[in-house]
Enzyme design. Structure first.
Site, PDB file in Angstrom:
ATOM      1  N   SER A  21     -55.808   8.842 -36.925  1.00 15.83           N
ATOM      2  CA  SER A  21     -54.730   8.150 -36.224  1.00 15.83           C
ATOM      3  C   SER A  21     -53.637   7.587 -37.120  1.00 15.83           C
ATOM      4  O   SER A  21     -52.531   7.322 -36.647  1.00 15.83           O
ATOM      5  CB  SER A  21     -55.306   7.028 -35.356  1.00 15.83           C
ATOM      6  OG  SER A  21     -56.097   6.145 -36.122  1.00 15.83           O
ATOM      7  N   LYS A  47     -48.705   5.743 -33.416  1.00 13.42           N
ATOM      8  CA  LYS A  47     -48.015   4.658 -32.714  1.00 13.42           C
ATOM      9  C   LYS A  47     -46.581   5.030 -32.323  1.00 13.42           C
ATOM     10  O   LYS A  47     -46.002   4.446 -31.399  1.00 13.42           O
ATOM     11  CB  LYS A  47     -47.994   3.400 -33.575  1.00 13.42           C
ATOM     12  CG  LYS A  47     -49.335   2.700 -33.720  1.00 13.42           C
ATOM     13  CD  LYS A  47     -49.678   1.910 -32.488  1.00 13.42           C
ATOM     14  CE  LYS A  47     -50.889   1.015 -32.708  1.00 13.42           C
ATOM     15  NZ  LYS A  47     -51.191   0.183 -31.538  1.00 13.42           N
TER      16      LYS A  47
END
Length: 399
Positions: free
Chosen positions: A300, A51
């Site tokens: 991720s 992110k």
């Protein structure tokens, strides 16, 4: 519509500001899944999530006037930390609105990056609405977690790095929440290698993008261990890109994700959260879909609650047969428990817990049910322990 040059420009902006994470083959996972698996370790970013990429790309493009006003974002997790960290680096005011149920550790970590944390609402939608109000009332720039081309372009740099290291990948498998990561990666990957497959993964409990693209009406759940992709409504920009660029969408269940978390911890010695493990979960659930292919997986994020992790590890040991609960029925006389534990020890198992059950049993009053939780080497070892107990005259069975 987002294009390759937008993502390449983002990559230039991010140089030196986010980590170019390793992308390496896992030989063990390749053997276990029947395809060649390459892992992209985004859990090694400073805030332990990809992110950061989108947040940084968005923030560095703000005008001087926007920088002076500051930014606001809504997030209960990784987006919050990415925005807070890069805002702090760039000297910007950052306000992060988080739902009241957000775990304290995430709140404190976000505050630790210098952000002003506002706890508001019992749902993500309520927190999002409040963030929009703050944006309007205080002139703060709203930083959307996924439905923004600058955010999507930043996330797409993951694919550029993967294909630079491993240009002959047949397939990218990417978790989907709002769709920012897969939208950016698909745009980049398809421009570089038009024949590459891009496959999205969602949980069966939150199939929002799956429903939108496939026209299904699968029910939405209320919780998942993959909370990073527990998004009730996909983005509009991301949905359009997924519809045009993504080849297929797959669903995985909670058990698949738990198994993937444990495998990555045990085999790769890396800590990955539920959302970050969804790609491997898809390989485990749909092995025939990927057989013989070179597959790139994005790990991720690695932000997972330690207590949840402990529970997942324990449940994984049960599934693997390395932690088992057996019941032994015996006469309730002195010395019998010692005999039972001695037999278990001779069979090479370790006793974790012992529980006597006298009242809640259908056995004769002079008998006792002894429940043992054992650490074993696997299912064959469990069977051997039970055989040894039975050979010594005890009734024994797996519970």
């Amino acid at each position: 519509m987002l294009e390759r040059h937008d993502i390449e420009a983002a990559a230039q902006r991010l140089t030196g500001q986010v980590l170019d994470t390793p992308c390496v083959e896992s030989r063990t996972l390749s053997q276990l899944t029947g395809c060649q698996v390459f892992l992209k370790f985004e859990n090694l970013q400073y805030t332990a999530s990809f992110k950061e990429r989108g947040a940084c790309n968005k923030l560095v493009q703000l005008t001087p006037e926007e920088r002076a006003r500051g930014v606001v974002a809504m997030s209960a997790g990784n987006h919050a930390q990415g925005v807070a960290y890069h805002a702090q680096r760039l000297g910007l005011r950052a306000v992060i609105v988080m739902p009241r149920f957000t775990p304290g550790v995430k709140v404190e970590r976000t505050r630790g990056f210098g952000a002003e944390v506002v706890l508001h609402g019992d749902t993500l939608d309520e927190a999002r609405a409040h963030a929009r109000e703050l944006s309007a009332n205080e002139g703060l720039v709203f930083v959307h977690p996924y439905d923004d081309e600058a955010i999507i372009a930043g996330q797409g740099t993951v694919a550029l790095e993967m294909l630079r290291v491993q240009p002959d990948l047949d397939c990218l498998v990417v978790a989907i929440g709002g769709g920012g990561l897969i939208a950016g990666m698909a745009t980049a990957a398809k421009a570089i290698r038009p024949g590459i497959e891009v496959i999205g993964v969602q949980t069966e409990r939150f199939p929002s993008m799956y429903n939108a693209i496939k026209g299904t009406h699968l029910p939405m759940g209320v919780s998942t261990i993959a909370e990073g992709i527990a998004v009730a409504s996909p983005g509009q920009i991301t949905q359009a890109i997924v519809r045009n660029q993504v080849d297929d969408l797959l669903l995985v269940d909670e058990g698949d994700i738990e198994q993937a978390i444990v495998m990555l911890l045990e085999i790769e010695k890396t800590l990955v959260e539920g959302a970050g493990s969804a790609g491997l979960a898809a390989l485990l659930k749909h092995p025939q879909r990927f057989a013989g292919k070179k597959v790139g997986l994005v790990l991720s994020g690695g932000n997972i609650d330690p207590l949840l992790l402990a529970s997942i590890i324990e449940r994984g040991m049960v599934r693997a047969g390395r932690l088992a609960r057996i019941q032994v029925n015996a006469r309730d006389v002195p010395g019998n428990l010692a005999r039972i534990t001695a037999i278990v020890a001779e069979a090479g198992a370790n006793i974790d817990e012992v529980h006597h059950q006298r009242a809640f049993t259908l056995l004769a009053a002079q008998n006792v049910a002894v429940e043992l939780v054992l650490q074993t080497r696997g299912r064959e070892h469990i069977a051997e322990v039970i055989r040894q107990l039975q050979a010594h005259g005890f009734e024994a069975a797996l519970v």
